[in-house]
Structure formats: C-alpha cells, structure tokens
Design an enzyme around this catalytic site. Sequence first.
Site, PDB file in Angstrom:
ATOM      1  N   LEU A 106       0.816  -1.219   0.000  1.00  0.00           N
ATOM      2  CA  LEU A 106       0.000   0.000   0.000  1.00  0.00           C
ATOM      3  C   LEU A 106       0.856   1.279   0.000  1.00  0.00           C
ATOM      4  CD1 LEU A 106      -2.860  -1.117   2.440  1.00  0.00           C
ATOM      5  CD2 LEU A 106      -2.776  -1.293  -0.057  1.00  0.00           C
ATOM      6  N   ALA A 122       7.128   4.508   0.156  1.00  0.00           N
ATOM      7  CA  ALA A 122       7.143   5.705  -0.704  1.00  0.00           C
ATOM      8  C   ALA A 122       6.485   6.879   0.016  1.00  0.00           C
ATOM      9  CB  ALA A 122       6.431   5.423  -2.025  1.00  0.00           C
ATOM     10  N   ASP A 139       4.758   4.442  -7.223  1.00  0.00           N
ATOM     11  CA  ASP A 139       4.452   4.689  -5.799  1.00  0.00           C
ATOM     12  C   ASP A 139       4.799   6.128  -5.410  1.00  0.00           C
ATOM     13  OD1 ASP A 139       3.919   2.006  -5.911  1.00  0.00           O
ATOM     14  OD2 ASP A 139       4.980   1.488  -4.071  1.00  0.00           O
TER      15      ASP A 139
HETATM   16  C1  MEV Z   1       4.708  -1.901  -6.239  1.00  0.00           C
HETATM   17  O1  MEV Z   1       3.785  -1.071  -5.570  1.00  0.00           O
HETATM   18  C2  MEV Z   1       4.263  -2.143  -7.642  1.00  0.00           C
HETATM   19  C3  MEV Z   1       5.226  -2.917  -8.531  1.00  0.00           C
HETATM   20  O2  MEV Z   1       4.688  -2.818  -9.840  1.00  0.00           O
HETATM   21  C4  MEV Z   1       6.630  -2.370  -8.490  1.00  0.00           C
HETATM   22  C5  MEV Z   1       6.755  -0.992  -9.115  1.00  0.00           C
HETATM   23  O3  MEV Z   1       5.925  -0.591  -9.925  1.00  0.00           O
HETATM   24  O4  MEV Z   1       7.747  -0.311  -8.789  1.00  0.00           O
HETATM   25  C6  MEV Z   1       5.267  -4.397  -8.159  1.00  0.00           C
END
Ligand code: MEV
Length: 325
Positions: free
Chosen positions: A109, A113, A155
């Site tokens: 979630l 970030a 993120d």
């Molecule tokens: C992480 O929230 C989502 C992923 O696609 C990794 C990214 O986009 O950096 C798994």
Amino acid sequence: MISCTASAPGKCILVGEHAVVYGTKAIVTALNLRAFSSIEIISDKIIDIEAIDFQLQKKFPFIKETMLDKKFLPLKPIVNCCQIMINKFKLNKGMKLKIRSAIPSSAGLGSSAAVSVATVKAIESVFELNLTNDEISQIAFEVEKIVHTRPSGIDNFICTHGGCIQYSKKEQIKKIELPKNFSLIICNSEIPRNTGVLVEKVAKLHNKFPNITEKIFDAINLLSIKALESLKKGDLVELGEIFNLNQGLLEALGVSTAILSKFINIAKENGAYGAKLTGAGGGGCIIAISPSSKQKNIVEALKKIGGVPILTEFSQDGVKVEDLK
Ligand code: MEV
C-alpha cells in the site's frame, strides 16, 4: 522556522502492477491512510530518527553511507532520504525526525514511498528549498531505487500527487474521476513481503521467457486501458472482470500465493464482481470490487478466514504540510 510535519497518502494499484515496471500502463489511486514525517533542525550534525510504529530510534552519521544491522533496516529509506537531501542541497544542519504511519507496512500500500515523500516535503519545508511536487517525487524515486532496484516510479508519483491516475513510465499521466458507486474492499493477509524480491522474481522469468512474459505485460496493458473505460462508464461489473483477468496474469507471473487466492475466491463467492492482489504480491493485500449491498458479507467472510479488511476511502490529497513552526 525550525520544525515541520508533512504527510503523504498510501496507494492502491487497481490494475497493472509488475507490468508497469516494463513500461505498460497501470491504474492507481491514493488512499486516505497517511504517513507523517516530523522534522526539527538541531545543532548537532547528525540524523536522529524515531520510527514510532517500529519502536525504533537511532542516530546516524550526517553524510556517510551506513551499514544497517537487520533490526534497523526499516529505517533505511528514511536515512537514505535524509542523506540524499543533505548531499543534493548541501544542507549543513542536523535533523531530528519522528515518523508515524497509518499505512500498514510491507503490504503493497505504498508505505515506504509515502514515508519518503513526506520526509522530503518536511525537509524541503524547514530548509526553505521551494521544491515542486515533481521534484519531491523525483527525490523519493531515488530513495525507491535504493530500496528496490527496479521501481517503476508509480508509488512515489501517486504518494506525491494524490488522486486516481493512469500511470506509465513513458506517457502523460491521465487523471481519473472514480465513479460515485465505487466501493472497494482492501483486505490484508498480514504476510509481509519485499517488493524488490518479487520484482526480481518477475525479472528472472522475463529473462528466461522474454517473448511470453512480454505478451503477458501487453495483455495487462490492455486491461489497464479497458479499466479506464470501465471507470469512466461507471461499469463496476466490467471492472470486476478486468480484476479477475489481471489476477490470472499475475498468477502466471508467479506473484500470487495460496492465501491470496483463498481471499480472492471467498470475496467472489460472497458477491464480489472481481478480485485480485494489489501491489507486488507474495503476501500483502487483495482488493475486491462489489455491489455495496454485498460489502458487509464479503468483509465478514474474509475476517473468518483470517483476513484483515482495511476501511478505504480515496484521497485527492497528495503530499502536504500539516504544521510548520
Ligand atoms: C509496487 O507497488 C508495484 C510494482 O509494480 C513495483 C513498481 O511498480 O515499482 C510491483
């Protein structure tokens, strides 16, 4: 002015995780769960961090790269964030930080970030650096790159700007208005996972089967495009079907787990139009879209099998200053 508290929202990816790392489109929304970073300028040239949720406190050197022992690893993004800001803007005063967050950590979630974005904002406010939101997002992206080596930037982008968007690394960001009847259930398995490890798992599969995985990424891209149409029409049944297709493709990429599949099946058996994992997978959360009349049943059924439903509201607010003295 010598102290500032800034906050940033968590996020939920509706469609397109993992493939977004390879340049495809994803749909993501900011949540009303927020991380808070409070910073005070101090005379000693050190970085003094207290992470309230982790019950951790430690002082770090001002500039030098630091090897952290395992216990203090949750502090890594915050230390990195401060050191990047100190180096980039030649800051010459120490800082004391207090971090707290309502976003569950290691759950997909966007907690790390959001903490980075809130910390960059708090530092830039006390040191009067006048950074734009795009610059704040970019610095948080540098931290993300240290924490996991191949982030897409989704993120840090959403935690900075808020709202709901269609995101891709290479294209213009499209803002989306969520339909009035949009009601999403998020349910946490409370199985922690590491985004970097899962992104690397997909990278290995991609190295071994490039042509096949690229077809999967292309299909996920088409689902993101279609999901934007469904949201515009307010067609939640279609969005549910898109969730189900996206989940199948994430399973093919090897990032789902038996528990997540169990949650997804229970949500569907109890009336969800569709359900999928959200974020990196390997644990963390699922999301389910349903008629509002079925929400209570789904939440109860998920609780019975050990899920922890999260109350969700969406947030237009991105990063902001809460208090500046
Ligand atoms: C992480 O929230 C989502 C992923 O696609 C990794 C990214 O986009 O950096 C798994």
